[in-house]
Design a protein around this motif. Structure first.
Motif, PDB file in Angstrom:
ATOM      1  N   ASN A  19       0.815  -1.216   0.000  1.00 24.09           N
ATOM      2  CA  ASN A  19       0.000   0.000   0.000  1.00 24.09           C
ATOM      3  C   ASN A  19       0.847   1.265   0.000  1.00 24.09           C
ATOM      4  OD1 ASN A  19      -2.557  -1.245  -0.077  1.00 24.09           O
ATOM      5  ND2 ASN A  19      -2.411  -1.707   2.100  1.00 24.09           N
ATOM      6  N   GLY A  20       2.042   1.171  -0.520  1.00 24.35           N
ATOM      7  CA  GLY A  20       2.871   2.346  -0.742  1.00 24.35           C
ATOM      8  C   GLY A  20       3.220   3.109   0.518  1.00 24.35           C
ATOM      9  N   GLY A  21       3.090   4.438   0.442  1.00 31.01           N
ATOM     10  CA  GLY A  21       3.526   5.313   1.523  1.00 31.01           C
ATOM     11  C   GLY A  21       2.816   5.091   2.836  1.00 31.01           C
ATOM     12  N   THR A  22       1.521   4.768   2.801  1.00 23.46           N
ATOM     13  CA  THR A  22       0.791   4.565   4.059  1.00 23.46           C
ATOM     14  C   THR A  22       1.297   3.324   4.783  1.00 23.46           C
ATOM     15  OG1 THR A  22      -0.963   3.370   2.876  1.00 23.46           O
ATOM     16  CG2 THR A  22      -1.282   5.726   3.225  1.00 23.46           C
ATOM     17  N   GLY A  23       1.591   2.282   4.024  1.00 23.16           N
ATOM     18  CA  GLY A  23       2.152   1.083   4.629  1.00 23.16           C
ATOM     19  C   GLY A  23       3.546   1.330   5.184  1.00 23.16           C
ATOM     20  N   CYS A  24       4.351   2.101   4.450  1.00 21.33           N
ATOM     21  CA  CYS A  24       5.703   2.434   4.924  1.00 21.33           C
ATOM     22  C   CYS A  24       5.650   3.219   6.229  1.00 21.33           C
ATOM     23  CB  CYS A  24       6.439   3.240   3.858  1.00 21.33           C
ATOM     24  SG  CYS A  24       6.849   2.297   2.369  1.00 21.33           S
ATOM     25  N   SER A  25       4.724   4.169   6.319  1.00 21.44           N
ATOM     26  CA  SER A  25       4.595   4.978   7.540  1.00 21.44           C
ATOM     27  C   SER A  25       4.202   4.121   8.729  1.00 21.44           C
ATOM     28  CB  SER A  25       3.564   6.094   7.328  1.00 21.44           C
ATOM     29  OG  SER A  25       3.969   6.966   6.301  1.00 21.44           O
ATOM     30  N   MET A  26       3.257   3.201   8.517  1.00 20.88           N
ATOM     31  CA  MET A  26       2.833   2.325   9.604  1.00 20.88           C
ATOM     32  C   MET A  26       3.972   1.398  10.036  1.00 20.88           C
ATOM     33  SD  MET A  26       0.306   1.556  11.638  1.00 20.88           S
ATOM     34  CE  MET A  26      -1.184   2.205  10.838  1.00 20.88           C
ATOM     35  N   PHE A  27       4.722   0.879   9.077  1.00 13.94           N
ATOM     36  CA  PHE A  27       5.838   0.000   9.390  1.00 13.94           C
ATOM     37  C   PHE A  27       6.919   0.759  10.159  1.00 13.94           C
ATOM     38  CE2 PHE A  27       9.989  -1.859   8.298  1.00 13.94           C
ATOM     39  CZ  PHE A  27       9.791  -3.169   8.696  1.00 13.94           C
ATOM     40  N   TYR A  28       7.233   1.970   9.727  1.00  9.90           N
ATOM     41  CA  TYR A  28       8.265   2.761  10.399  1.00  9.90           C
ATOM     42  C   TYR A  28       7.834   3.134  11.813  1.00  9.90           C
ATOM     43  CZ  TYR A  28      11.706   6.418  11.274  1.00  9.90           C
ATOM     44  OH  TYR A  28      12.712   7.176  11.828  1.00  9.90           O
ATOM     45  N   LYS A  29       6.561   3.432  11.993  1.00 10.77           N
ATOM     46  CA  LYS A  29       6.038   3.806  13.308  1.00 10.77           C
ATOM     47  C   LYS A  29       6.326   2.727  14.349  1.00 10.77           C
ATOM     48  CE  LYS A  29       1.603   4.765  15.632  1.00 10.77           C
ATOM     49  NZ  LYS A  29       0.128   4.919  15.417  1.00 10.77           N
ATOM     50  N   HIS A  30       6.200   1.473  13.954  1.00  7.06           N
ATOM     51  CA  HIS A  30       6.348   0.372  14.907  1.00  7.06           C
ATOM     52  C   HIS A  30       7.713  -0.319  14.805  1.00  7.06           C
ATOM     53  CE1 HIS A  30       2.191   0.577  16.276  1.00  7.06           C
ATOM     54  NE2 HIS A  30       1.827   0.713  15.022  1.00  7.06           N
ATOM     55  N   ASN A  31       8.583   0.130  13.910  1.00 10.93           N
ATOM     56  CA  ASN A  31       9.889  -0.509  13.755  1.00 10.93           C
ATOM     57  C   ASN A  31      11.025   0.504  13.652  1.00 10.93           C
ATOM     58  OD1 ASN A  31       9.288  -3.614  13.219  1.00 10.93           O
ATOM     59  ND2 ASN A  31       7.746  -2.453  12.084  1.00 10.93           N
ATOM     60  N   LYS A  32      10.844   1.660  14.268  1.00 12.12           N
ATOM     61  CA  LYS A  32      11.880   2.698  14.196  1.00 12.12           C
ATOM     62  C   LYS A  32      13.201   2.207  14.800  1.00 12.12           C
ATOM     63  CE  LYS A  32      12.780   7.562  15.206  1.00 12.12           C
ATOM     64  NZ  LYS A  32      14.157   7.282  15.681  1.00 12.12           N
ATOM     65  N   SER A  33      13.122   1.508  15.914  1.00 13.81           N
ATOM     66  CA  SER A  33      14.355   1.024  16.541  1.00 13.81           C
ATOM     67  C   SER A  33      15.080   0.027  15.636  1.00 13.81           C
ATOM     68  CB  SER A  33      14.036   0.378  17.895  1.00 13.81           C
ATOM     69  OG  SER A  33      13.137  -0.722  17.726  1.00 13.81           O
ATOM     70  N   TRP A  34      14.322  -0.759  14.878  1.00 16.78           N
ATOM     71  CA  TRP A  34      14.928  -1.695  13.927  1.00 16.78           C
ATOM     72  C   TRP A  34      15.644  -0.911  12.818  1.00 16.78           C
ATOM     73  CZ3 TRP A  34      11.765  -5.697  10.576  1.00 16.78           C
ATOM     74  CH2 TRP A  34      12.668  -6.532   9.900  1.00 16.78           C
ATOM     75  N   TRP A  35      14.998   0.132  12.323  1.00 16.85           N
ATOM     76  CA  TRP A  35      15.626   0.954  11.288  1.00 16.85           C
ATOM     77  C   TRP A  35      16.932   1.569  11.776  1.00 16.85           C
ATOM     78  CZ3 TRP A  35      15.164   1.731   6.202  1.00 16.85           C
ATOM     79  CH2 TRP A  35      14.004   1.281   5.568  1.00 16.85           C
ATOM     80  N   ASP A  36      17.002   1.884  13.056  1.00 15.09           N
ATOM     81  CA  ASP A  36      18.191   2.563  13.589  1.00 15.09           C
ATOM     82  C   ASP A  36      19.347   1.607  13.852  1.00 15.09           C
ATOM     83  OD1 ASP A  36      16.944   5.006  13.464  1.00 15.09           O
ATOM     84  OD2 ASP A  36      16.237   4.961  15.529  1.00 15.09           O
TER      85      ASP A  36
END
Length: 315
Positions: A215-232
């Motif tokens: 779902n593009g950008g909306t899915g990316c935003s939701m994923f980042y919201k709950h996985n920010k520590s993983w991204w870091d």
């Protein structure tokens, strides 16, 4: 000379005393007019404001997402019917994890991923993996969908066969949100969500090389919201490092981490660097994303999801 007649004492008192205002004089038209003007200038008494009653949101019960689908899951086993799906005797490793956000009302009612008839996902999968989702004729108008003009194949698969064809080639399906409260089917209406443990799934399947957000950008935003520590996470070789994909949509979705495309070698993984998973923000398959044509969506998914995935599957 003329001398005025003498007045009595009573007559003298009448001349000296002020005139008394009789009740008839108080009710004269002039006095009534003044009284009306006076009353008109008085401020009206304040009325008590009624307390505004806030509208209560529509009753939305929590909904649960489905179990993940991959070749080893019970839902992606070989269909019992006479199937035209070819398959390997050994389950292929997962190379691509495709993530929806949360099942729509239609998907929940049918217990199927991307079940809405005009959702582009299974049409795109069919064009990329050589089958057709269904006839493509609208049940309400009895006319074919506009996208049918651009479909590549005519051989129709059942839903079970479609799932098997996808998963038997190393693709997996899941959702970002495990449970939530939501009115309708829009991602923007999701409230009080609990995410699925995507990181644990990727650790369980070390062969996963890319995550595609359906779902593009909306899915990316939701994923980042709950996985920010993983991204870091970036330094430790025991971690899984996330990296934006090569397309502009992915780099706009995760701009803070674009530099990783130069820091880490993705095409030829090195034992000296941590495991890298590429995150692809794909053009949304939702019918609400009508700004993109079906052809544009299909070509985008084919380039960034299916061609790289099938290349790894064949190797």
């Amino acid at each position: 000379y003329f001398s005025p007649p003498k007045m009595t004492v009573q007559q003298q008192q009448v001349l000296v005393s002020p005139p008394c205002c009789s009740s008839s004089e108080n009710n004269s038209p002039i006095r009534e007019h003044e009284q009306q003007e006076l009353e008109s200038t008085k401020k009206p008494p304040r009325q008590k404001r009624k307390k505004s009653i806030k509208k209560q949101p529509a009753d939305t019960s929590r909904t649960q997402s489905f179990e993940p689908l991959w070749y080893g899951s019970k839902l992606a086993t070989l269909p019992s019917s006479n199937s035209s799906c070819d398959y390997k005797s050994v389950p292929p490793p997962i190379h691509t994890l495709i993530l929806g956000t949360h099942p729509s009302i239609t998907s929940l009612s049918r217990t199927q991923y991307f079940a809405h008839d005009q959702n582009a996902f299974w049409w795109i999968v069919g064009d990329c993996l050589q089958f057709r989702r269904n006839t493509g004729v609208s049940a309400s108008s009895n006319k074919p969908f506009a996208l049918c003009r651009h479909l590549r194949y005519d051989n129709i698969f059942s839903y079970e066969e479609q799932v098997f064809r996808l998963c038997s080639r190393g693709f997996a399906l899941w959702d970002i949100v495990a449970s939530c409260s939501r009115s309708g089917s829009l991602d923007s209406n999701i409230r009080k969500e609990i995410p699925n443990d995507i990181k644990a799934f990727c650790q369980l399947h070390p062969s996963i090389r890319r995550i595609v957000f359906a779902n593009g950008g909306t899915g990316c935003s939701m994923f980042y919201k709950h996985n920010k520590s993983w991204w870091d996470e970036e330094d430790s070789t025991s971690n899984i490092v996330l990296m934006p994909g090569p397309n502009i949509e992915s780099q706009k979705a995760f701009p803070k981490y674009v530099h990783r495309r130069e820091t880490f070698c993705y095409e030829v993984p090195s034992p000296e660097q941590p495991r890298v998973i590429e995150c692809i923000s794909a053009l949304s398959v939702s019918p609400a994303a009508a700004v993109y044509s079906y052809e544009a969506k299909r070509d985008h998914w084919e380039k960034f999801c299916f061609l790289p995935g099938l290349k790894e599957f064949q190797n």
